[in-house]
Every structure is written in structure tokens, then in C-alpha cells.
Scaffold this motif. Structure first.
Motif, short mmCIF file in Angstrom:
data_model
loop_
_atom_site.label_atom_id
_atom_site.label_comp_id
_atom_site.label_asym_id
_atom_site.label_seq_id
_atom_site.Cartn_x
_atom_site.Cartn_y
_atom_site.Cartn_z
N ILE A 81 1.00 -1.39 0.04
CA ILE A 81 -0.06 -0.06 0.05
C ILE A 81 0.72 1.24 -0.07
O ILE A 81 1.68 1.61 0.89
N LYS A 82 0.70 2.05 -1.17
CA LYS A 82 1.80 3.25 -1.09
C LYS A 82 0.87 4.48 -1.13
O LYS A 82 -0.09 4.41 -1.99
N ILE A 83 1.37 5.49 -0.12
CA ILE A 83 0.65 6.55 -0.26
C ILE A 83 1.84 7.52 -0.70
O ILE A 83 2.93 7.75 -0.23
N ASP A 84 1.58 8.36 -1.89
CA ASP A 84 2.64 9.01 -2.35
C ASP A 84 4.05 8.32 -2.87
O ASP A 84 4.90 8.78 -2.61
N GLY A 85 3.62 7.20 -3.15
CA GLY A 85 4.61 6.42 -3.58
C GLY A 85 5.53 5.60 -2.24
O GLY A 85 6.45 5.01 -2.48
N GLN A 86 5.08 6.01 -1.19
CA GLN A 86 5.82 5.45 0.01
C GLN A 86 4.92 4.32 0.69
O GLN A 86 3.91 4.55 0.85
N ASP A 87 5.79 3.07 0.66
CA ASP A 87 4.90 1.94 1.29
C ASP A 87 4.57 2.16 2.83
O ASP A 87 5.46 2.42 3.33
#
Ligand SMILES: Nc1ncnc2c1ncn2[C@@H]1O[C@H](COP(=O)(O)OP(=O)(O)OP(=O)(O)O)[C@@H](O)[C@H]1O
Ligand SMILES: [Mg+2]
Length: 253
Positions: A68-74
Motif C-alpha cells: 500500500i503506497k501513499i504518495d509512492g511510500q509503502d
């Protein structure tokens, strides 16, 4: 406006013990949209939200894979789980008020983050109560207990609290389950305003609520995605999957 991915879920699986309840799902949520999630009981809607803010970590013997990435961050590789939870506001089905005054309920998270001066806190409390459409009703009794408010007011207080750390994603899990239709409509209006400022994930057992609010809706069934589509498709005469049509029309579920 260009479509920008805010949250990207890839091949997410979740098991409680040996029992897998999310079976490798992939989808994305766009920045600034209201993303509806509908589905019958036990489809794993709540479990999915708990993977997102990692409160699933509190349940022993859970197994999560995929990303699950938010703004590319896992989210599972992020340094600080607290920083992650600050990004995500969560509103549960029943109001979870702290045994504090109305003011202190909203000031709680900012205080935890180190803000102590009244001059800094008071504007935050007012902003959040206004955003949650509660300010006018409580502005003269900010020092009375939050638990003395009505159910619908307490749910708006919960929303105000979820907004107090300025989340970029607001998740609501069946927020209207215990409130009357008039208050529900008021909160729906609040959400329409908030979407200008944040991405909203709206889990709802009321399919018509997703129809009224969501830009796109995902139909989750037994931990699998049946279909994701725009509101006109999902709630129209011809969604892609017959099961979507039957569920939305109330034929099952
Ligand atoms: N803490 C837990 N331990 C074991 N199994 C769990 C736990 N929480 C949920 N489950 C199981 O995971 C499955 C999905 O549950 P979940 O609460 O995520 O579904 P839901 O779609 O939110 O349902 P509802 O519409 O009733 O809220 C269910 O079969 C449930 O029994
Ligand atoms: Mg649930």
C-alpha cells in the motif's frame, strides 16, 4: 485537472491466522476524490482500512502481503507509524469520544504533537469544529464534556478530532450507522466541502450514500474486488458485473 494517484494498493492480501480475508486486491485512489467502498457484511471493508493506517498491527497473528503506497511510500516500510497515522484521519462507525471536554477532544492530537499554547490551539479547535459543521452548536460550551452531546453531534466531534492533525486522507467507516438521516445529510455536506482539501475514502453500507457522494466506487465482496467504476456506471443500468447490479438494486446483501 490531471488525475494524480494518491494511494496505490498492489496485490494486497490479509490473513487472520490461517484464514485469508483479503485475496490479493489492487486498486488506486486518486488525489482529491471521494472513493466509495461498498459491499456486504464481512467483505473485509474495515480490515482494508485497518491495513491502510496499520492499526491491523494491533491484532496478533495477522499476515499482510503486497503493498500500500501513499504518495509512492509503502506504509509498511515507512519509518514512523505515528507519522503515517497523522496522514490518515479515521472515523469509526460509532463515535469514540474521549472522556474530555469538547475543546480537549479536538485539541488532544495537536497537544500530543507538541502544541501547548492556547493561542495556537484555539484556532485549530475552531477550524475543525467549523469543518465538521458543529461549531455553531457548541461554541458557547466548549468546556462541557463531549460525551454530553447527542449521538450525531458526537459523531461530528469525532470528525473534528480526525481533522485536527490535518490529515491528507480521511477514511470513514460506516459513519452514519447510528445517526439520524438529517444529521447524516449534514455530514454528507461536510464531506462535499472537505474533498477540496483531502482525499476521502468512504466505506458505507448505504449504497445510495456512495451514489450521492463518491466519484468512483469499489464493490468489495468476500475480500475480492468485483468492480470499480464511476458512480454512473456502478449505479447505472449496466455495471460490468451482474453481481454489482444485483447488490446495488438490493437483490442481495
Ligand atoms: N480481529 C479479527 N480476528 C479474526 N478475524 C477477523 C478479525 N476482524 C475481522 N475478522 C474477519 O475478517 C472478515 C472481514 O471482516 P471485516 O470486519 O473487515 O468486514 P466488513 O466488510 O467491515 O464487515 P461489516 O460490513 O460487517 O462491517 C470477517 O470474516 C471477519 O470475521
Ligand atoms: Mg466493517
Amino acid at each position: 485537472m490531471a488525475v494524480e494517484t494518491h494511494i496505490e494498493v498492489t496485490d494486497l492480501r490479509l490473513a487472520y491466522g490461517h484464514r485469508e480475508v483479503i485475496h490479493g486486491i489492487s486498486f488506486d485512489v486518486r488525489r482529491g476524490e471521494i472513493f466509495g467502498i461498498i459491499g456486504p457484511a464481512q467483505s473485509a471493508k474495515t480490515s482494508l482500512l485497518r491495513c491502510l493506517n496499520r492499526t491491523i498491527d494491533f491484532t496478533p497473528d495477522t499476515h499482510v502481503s503486497g503493498s500500500i503506497k501513499i504518495d509512492g511510500q509503502d506504509v509498511r516500510k515507512t519509518g514512523s507509524v505515528y507519522a503515517l497515522r497523522r496522514k490518515i484521519g479515521m472515523v469509526a462507525p460509532l463515535p469514540v469520544g474521549l472522556p474530555l471536554t469538547i475543546y480537549d477532544n479536538v485539541a488532544f492530537a495537536p497537544r500530543c504533537a507538541g502544541l501547548t499554547r492556547r493561542s495556537a490551539l484555539a484556532p485549530i479547535v475552531e477550524r475543525c469544529l467549523r469543518q465538521a459543521a458543529l461549531w455553531d452548536e457548541v461554541k458557547d460550551r466548549l468546556n462541557s464534556l463531549g460525551t454530553r452531546l447527542s449521538g450525531g453531534q458526537q459523531q461530528r466531534l469525532t470528525i473534528a478530532r480526525a481533522l485536527s492533525h490535518q490529515p491528507e486522507v480521511l477514511c470513514l467507516d460506516e459513519f452514519s450507522i447510528a445517526i439520524d438521516p438529517v444529521t447524516t445529510m449534514r455530514i454528507e455536506d461536510v464531506l462535499k466541502e472537505l474533498r477540496r482539501e483531502m482525499t476521502i475514502i468512504l466505506v458505507t453500507n448505504l449504497t445510495q450514500q456512495a451514489r450521492r457522494l463518491a466519484d468512483r466506487t469499489m464493490f468489495l465482496w468476500n475480500g475480492d474486488i468485483v468492480e470499480i467504476g464511476t458512480t454512473d456506471v456502478i449505479f447505472g443500468d449496466r455495471p460490468k458485473d451482474r453481481r454489482t447490479y444485483d447488490y446495488v438494486q438490493g437483490i442481495f446483501g
